[in-house]
Design a protein around this motif. Structure first.
Motif, PDB file in Angstrom:
ATOM      1  N   THR A 102       0.835  -1.198   0.000  1.00 28.46           N
ATOM      2  CA  THR A 102       0.000   0.000   0.000  1.00 28.46           C
ATOM      3  C   THR A 102       0.872   1.251   0.000  1.00 28.46           C
ATOM      4  OG1 THR A 102      -1.552  -1.227   1.382  1.00 28.46           O
ATOM      5  CG2 THR A 102      -1.943   1.122   1.159  1.00 28.46           C
ATOM      6  N   SER A 103       0.552   2.177  -0.895  1.00 35.14           N
ATOM      7  CA  SER A 103       1.304   3.443  -0.944  1.00 35.14           C
ATOM      8  C   SER A 103       0.366   4.637  -0.934  1.00 35.14           C
ATOM      9  CB  SER A 103       2.171   3.516  -2.202  1.00 35.14           C
ATOM     10  OG  SER A 103       3.237   2.609  -2.126  1.00 35.14           O
ATOM     11  N   LYS A 104       0.944   5.759  -0.515  1.00 33.59           N
ATOM     12  CA  LYS A 104       0.204   7.027  -0.479  1.00 33.59           C
ATOM     13  C   LYS A 104       0.911   8.015  -1.397  1.00 33.59           C
ATOM     14  CE  LYS A 104       0.379  10.548   2.931  1.00 33.59           C
ATOM     15  NZ  LYS A 104       0.333  10.940   4.344  1.00 33.59           N
ATOM     16  N   LEU A 105       0.138   8.709  -2.231  1.00 38.69           N
ATOM     17  CA  LEU A 105       0.713   9.730  -3.103  1.00 38.69           C
ATOM     18  C   LEU A 105       0.050  11.072  -2.819  1.00 38.69           C
ATOM     19  CD1 LEU A 105       0.636   7.965  -6.616  1.00 38.69           C
ATOM     20  CD2 LEU A 105       2.514   7.980  -4.959  1.00 38.69           C
ATOM     21  N   ILE A 106       0.867  12.121  -2.766  1.00 43.47           N
ATOM     22  CA  ILE A 106       0.320  13.476  -2.723  1.00 43.47           C
ATOM     23  C   ILE A 106       0.553  14.076  -4.104  1.00 43.47           C
ATOM     24  CG2 ILE A 106       0.464  15.759  -1.655  1.00 43.47           C
ATOM     25  CD1 ILE A 106       1.207  14.398   0.948  1.00 43.47           C
ATOM     26  N   LEU A 107      -0.557  14.482  -4.746  1.00 42.90           N
ATOM     27  CA  LEU A 107      -0.492  14.943  -6.134  1.00 42.90           C
ATOM     28  C   LEU A 107      -0.715  16.443  -6.243  1.00 42.90           C
ATOM     29  CD1 LEU A 107      -2.756  12.171  -7.761  1.00 42.90           C
ATOM     30  CD2 LEU A 107      -0.280  12.111  -7.381  1.00 42.90           C
ATOM     31  N   ASP A 108      -0.017  17.041  -7.204  1.00 42.48           N
ATOM     32  CA  ASP A 108      -0.166  18.472  -7.473  1.00 42.48           C
ATOM     33  C   ASP A 108      -1.400  18.657  -8.369  1.00 42.48           C
ATOM     34  OD1 ASP A 108       0.326  21.155  -7.782  1.00 42.48           O
ATOM     35  OD2 ASP A 108       1.744  20.866  -9.436  1.00 42.48           O
ATOM     36  N   ALA A 109      -2.557  18.896  -7.734  1.00 42.40           N
ATOM     37  CA  ALA A 109      -3.812  18.960  -8.493  1.00 42.40           C
ATOM     38  C   ALA A 109      -4.697  20.068  -7.921  1.00 42.40           C
ATOM     39  CB  ALA A 109      -4.520  17.606  -8.417  1.00 42.40           C
ATOM     40  N   PRO A 110      -4.310  21.348  -8.141  1.00 41.22           N
ATOM     41  CA  PRO A 110      -5.011  22.470  -7.508  1.00 41.22           C
ATOM     42  C   PRO A 110      -6.507  22.529  -7.817  1.00 41.22           C
ATOM     43  CG  PRO A 110      -3.051  23.227  -8.679  1.00 41.22           C
ATOM     44  CD  PRO A 110      -3.190  21.784  -8.980  1.00 41.22           C
ATOM     45  N   HIS A 111      -6.881  22.239  -9.071  1.00 40.85           N
ATOM     46  CA  HIS A 111      -8.301  22.342  -9.430  1.00 40.85           C
ATOM     47  C   HIS A 111      -9.126  21.307  -8.661  1.00 40.85           C
ATOM     48  CE1 HIS A 111     -11.992  22.751 -11.584  1.00 40.85           C
ATOM     49  NE2 HIS A 111     -11.960  21.458 -11.890  1.00 40.85           N
ATOM     50  N   ILE A 112      -8.594  20.072  -8.598  1.00 37.32           N
ATOM     51  CA  ILE A 112      -9.329  19.009  -7.888  1.00 37.32           C
ATOM     52  C   ILE A 112      -9.343  19.319  -6.386  1.00 37.32           C
ATOM     53  CG2 ILE A 112      -9.446  16.519  -7.421  1.00 37.32           C
ATOM     54  CD1 ILE A 112      -7.969  16.055 -10.078  1.00 37.32           C
ATOM     55  N   ALA A 113      -8.218  19.782  -5.865  1.00 37.71           N
ATOM     56  CA  ALA A 113      -8.124  20.068  -4.427  1.00 37.71           C
ATOM     57  C   ALA A 113      -9.128  21.143  -4.006  1.00 37.71           C
ATOM     58  CB  ALA A 113      -6.701  20.513  -4.080  1.00 37.71           C
ATOM     59  N   ARG A 114      -9.358  22.109  -4.891  1.00 39.97           N
ATOM     60  CA  ARG A 114     -10.284  23.212  -4.568  1.00 39.97           C
ATOM     61  C   ARG A 114     -11.734  22.756  -4.534  1.00 39.97           C
ATOM     62  NH1 ARG A 114      -7.315  26.543  -7.867  1.00 39.97           N
ATOM     63  NH2 ARG A 114      -8.718  26.183  -9.613  1.00 39.97           N
ATOM     64  N   THR A 115     -12.065  21.769  -5.383  1.00 47.84           N
ATOM     65  CA  THR A 115     -13.482  21.433  -5.548  1.00 47.84           C
ATOM     66  C   THR A 115     -13.890  20.093  -4.925  1.00 47.84           C
ATOM     67  OG1 THR A 115     -12.867  20.627  -7.739  1.00 47.84           O
ATOM     68  CG2 THR A 115     -13.839  22.807  -7.639  1.00 47.84           C
ATOM     69  N   ALA A 116     -12.922  19.226  -4.613  1.00 50.42           N
ATOM     70  CA  ALA A 116     -13.267  17.886  -4.116  1.00 50.42           C
ATOM     71  C   ALA A 116     -13.830  17.936  -2.704  1.00 50.42           C
ATOM     72  CB  ALA A 116     -12.040  16.983  -4.144  1.00 50.42           C
ATOM     73  N   LYS A 117     -14.851  17.114  -2.490  1.00 53.33           N
ATOM     74  CA  LYS A 117     -15.452  16.983  -1.162  1.00 53.33           C
ATOM     75  C   LYS A 117     -15.342  15.520  -0.724  1.00 53.33           C
ATOM     76  CE  LYS A 117     -18.692  20.797  -1.283  1.00 53.33           C
ATOM     77  NZ  LYS A 117     -18.121  21.496  -2.413  1.00 53.33           N
ATOM     78  N   PRO A 118     -15.555  15.253   0.575  1.00 57.29           N
ATOM     79  CA  PRO A 118     -15.517  13.864   1.035  1.00 57.29           C
ATOM     80  C   PRO A 118     -16.437  12.981   0.202  1.00 57.29           C
ATOM     81  CG  PRO A 118     -15.618  15.346   2.904  1.00 57.29           C
ATOM     82  CD  PRO A 118     -15.787  16.203   1.685  1.00 57.29           C
ATOM     83  N   GLY A 119     -15.959  11.798  -0.142  1.00 56.83           N
ATOM     84  CA  GLY A 119     -16.758  10.861  -0.933  1.00 56.83           C
ATOM     85  C   GLY A 119     -16.406  10.881  -2.416  1.00 56.83           C
ATOM     86  N   HIS A 120     -15.822  11.973  -2.894  1.00 58.92           N
ATOM     87  CA  HIS A 120     -15.468  12.072  -4.310  1.00 58.92           C
ATOM     88  C   HIS A 120     -14.306  11.133  -4.647  1.00 58.92           C
ATOM     89  CE1 HIS A 120     -17.384  16.296  -4.884  1.00 58.92           C
ATOM     90  NE2 HIS A 120     -18.124  15.371  -5.446  1.00 58.92           N
ATOM     91  N   PHE A 121     -14.220  10.787  -5.931  1.00 56.41           N
ATOM     92  CA  PHE A 121     -13.093   9.959  -6.384  1.00 56.41           C
ATOM     93  C   PHE A 121     -12.492  10.566  -7.643  1.00 56.41           C
ATOM     94  CE2 PHE A 121     -16.774   8.270  -8.641  1.00 56.41           C
ATOM     95  CZ  PHE A 121     -16.289   7.944  -9.896  1.00 56.41           C
ATOM     96  N   VAL A 122     -11.329  10.039  -8.037  1.00 62.80           N
ATOM     97  CA  VAL A 122     -10.708  10.460  -9.298  1.00 62.80           C
ATOM     98  C   VAL A 122     -10.511   9.219 -10.176  1.00 62.80           C
ATOM     99  CG1 VAL A 122      -9.492  12.538  -8.487  1.00 62.80           C
ATOM    100  CG2 VAL A 122      -8.389  10.306  -8.218  1.00 62.80           C
ATOM    101  N   MET A 123     -10.475   9.442 -11.500  1.00 60.73           N
ATOM    102  CA  MET A 123     -10.115   8.370 -12.440  1.00 60.73           C
ATOM    103  C   MET A 123      -8.703   8.669 -12.924  1.00 60.73           C
ATOM    104  SD  MET A 123     -12.706   6.161 -13.025  1.00 60.73           S
ATOM    105  CE  MET A 123     -12.506   5.408 -14.626  1.00 60.73           C
ATOM    106  N   LEU A 124      -7.854   7.646 -12.880  1.00 61.20           N
ATOM    107  CA  LEU A 124      -6.463   7.848 -13.278  1.00 61.20           C
ATOM    108  C   LEU A 124      -6.125   6.999 -14.498  1.00 61.20           C
ATOM    109  CD1 LEU A 124      -6.547   7.416  -9.897  1.00 61.20           C
ATOM    110  CD2 LEU A 124      -4.214   8.193 -10.182  1.00 61.20           C
ATOM    111  N   ARG A 125      -5.192   7.505 -15.296  1.00 63.02           N
ATOM    112  CA  ARG A 125      -4.563   6.678 -16.340  1.00 63.02           C
ATOM    113  C   ARG A 125      -3.076   6.987 -16.253  1.00 63.02           C
ATOM    114  NH1 ARG A 125      -4.441   6.526 -22.500  1.00 63.02           N
ATOM    115  NH2 ARG A 125      -4.959   8.727 -22.351  1.00 63.02           N
ATOM    116  N   VAL A 126      -2.304   5.944 -15.941  1.00 62.80           N
ATOM    117  CA  VAL A 126      -0.894   6.173 -15.619  1.00 62.80           C
ATOM    118  C   VAL A 126      -0.094   6.592 -16.851  1.00 62.80           C
ATOM    119  CG1 VAL A 126       1.210   5.106 -14.698  1.00 62.80           C
ATOM    120  CG2 VAL A 126      -1.014   4.585 -13.661  1.00 62.80           C
ATOM    121  N   ASP A 127      -0.283   5.869 -17.969  1.00 59.63           N
ATOM    122  CA  ASP A 127       0.394   6.262 -19.210  1.00 59.63           C
ATOM    123  C   ASP A 127      -0.419   5.744 -20.396  1.00 59.63           C
ATOM    124  OD1 ASP A 127       1.014   3.593 -19.651  1.00 59.63           O
ATOM    125  OD2 ASP A 127       3.087   3.774 -18.969  1.00 59.63           O
ATOM    126  N   ASP A 128       0.138   5.891 -21.609  1.00 60.57           N
ATOM    127  CA  ASP A 128      -0.595   5.502 -22.824  1.00 60.57           C
ATOM    128  C   ASP A 128      -0.976   4.026 -22.846  1.00 60.57           C
ATOM    129  OD1 ASP A 128      -0.642   7.974 -23.950  1.00 60.57           O
ATOM    130  OD2 ASP A 128       1.312   7.749 -24.936  1.00 60.57           O
TER     131      ASP A 128
END
Ligand code: NAD
Ligand code: FES
Length: 287
Positions: A16-42
């Protein structure tokens, strides 16, 4: 848009790992319960992760993942300073949080990796001024997540480990049952973790007539309500976890169907991971 990994912490090495991401837009608008969709590379597929924390002032979000398939293995191969190709969010519906009149209390239950996602919800209840009891479980002390973080703001933290190496010996429903029997001020339970755990929590709270919300980890493809991959039956109706959830009334979810759908692609997932480890990334799967 590529998102940079500012900080990486191996919470449980190899698992298990923890990442802190530079994502100002998401950080400003995200509330508890929200999720993100990720795609690592092509070469990667899109996959969901619930947001474990946000820091709007510094423009960062925190995600925690269990390394279990090709996508999370690819994520684990990245380090600080590397970029994730796409991080889309915040997605889903935020947790419904309202101020409970005193002396009413909410219990936030987390099992294994689910404790990280539950952390953001517990924080939201704390910020709303609610009395929050965190009830967290892991197989053993070394697999327990976010105990220190939750202890900083929760009114109480109840811990169970299957082997008894920390807290009460047993599973997370043991201390929960104990509290429900003793404390009639508990009016709400939120549960995040493995499906058998969320099902057991919902069955237990149904006996006590306590409102229960579960955060489902359905398989997702687009995360936008168009592909149908994340469908789940709630109260006999088909709902999409990505746009109607991820949180639903735990007493209405068809957990048997959810478990079946989650295991439907196990063979393909294992094969995809093997091919990734062998360095074969052909998208058609034939090479
Ligand atoms: P795990 O299997 O080690 O279980 C963690 C704890 O959950 C156990 O120690 C126990 O206290 C409790 N638990 C498990 N089964 C239970 C049951 N039948 N009854 C009562 N309590 C039970 O957890 P893990 O290996 O970290 O979990 C991994 C799974 O959790 C993955 O399948 C992952 O997809 C899922 N998960 C779900 C979410 C979500 O959003 N719902 C978030 C993260 C992880
Ligand atoms: Fe496609 Fe939800 S992931 S509809």
């Amino acid at each position: 848009m590529p998102i940079t990994i500012l900080h990486k912490e191996k919470l449980i090495p190899g698992r298990t790992s923890k990442l802190i991401l530079d994502a100002p837009h998401i950080a400003r608008t995200a509330k508890p319960g929200h999720f993100v969709m990720l795609r690592v590379d092509d070469h990667g597929e899109r996959f969901p992760l619930t947001i474990a924390d946000t820091d709007p002032e510094n423009g960062t979000i925190t995600i925690v993942y269990l390394v279990m398939g090709k996508s999370t293995t690819m994520l684990e191969e990245l380090g600080e300073g590397d970029a994730i190709l796409d991080v889309c969010g915040p997605l889903g519906k935020a947790t419904h949080i309202e101020k409970l009149p005193a002396p009413k209390k909410v219990v936030c239950v987390g099992g294994g990796t689910g404790v990280a996602a539950m952390h953001h919800i517990a924080k939201g209840h704390h910020k709303a001024g609610n009395y929050v009891i965190a009830c967290i479980g892991a197989r053993s002390k070394d697999l327990l997540l976010f105990h220190d973080e939750l202890s900083q703001f929760c009114n109480e933290v109840l811990v169970s480990t299957n082997d008894g190496s920390f807290g009460m010996q047993g599973i997370v429903t043991d201390p929960l049952k104990d509290r429900l029997e003793k404390d009639k001020n508990i009016v709400e339970v939120v549960a995040v973790g493995p499906v058998p755990m969320m099902r057991a929590v919902a069955e237990l709270t149904a006996d006590f007539g306590v409102k229960t919300t579960v955060s489902l980890n359905s398989l997702m493809v687009d995360g936008m309500g168009m592909c149908g991959a994340c469908r789940v039956s709630v109260g006999g109706e088909t709902r999409f976890t990505c746009v109607d959830g991820p949180e639903f009334d735990g007493h209405q979810v068809d957990f048997a169907e959810l478990s079946k759908r989650l295991s439907a692609f196990r063979t393909q997932e294992a094969d995809s991971l093997e091919r990734h480890k062998a360095g074969r990334n052909c998208q058609c799967g034939a090479h």
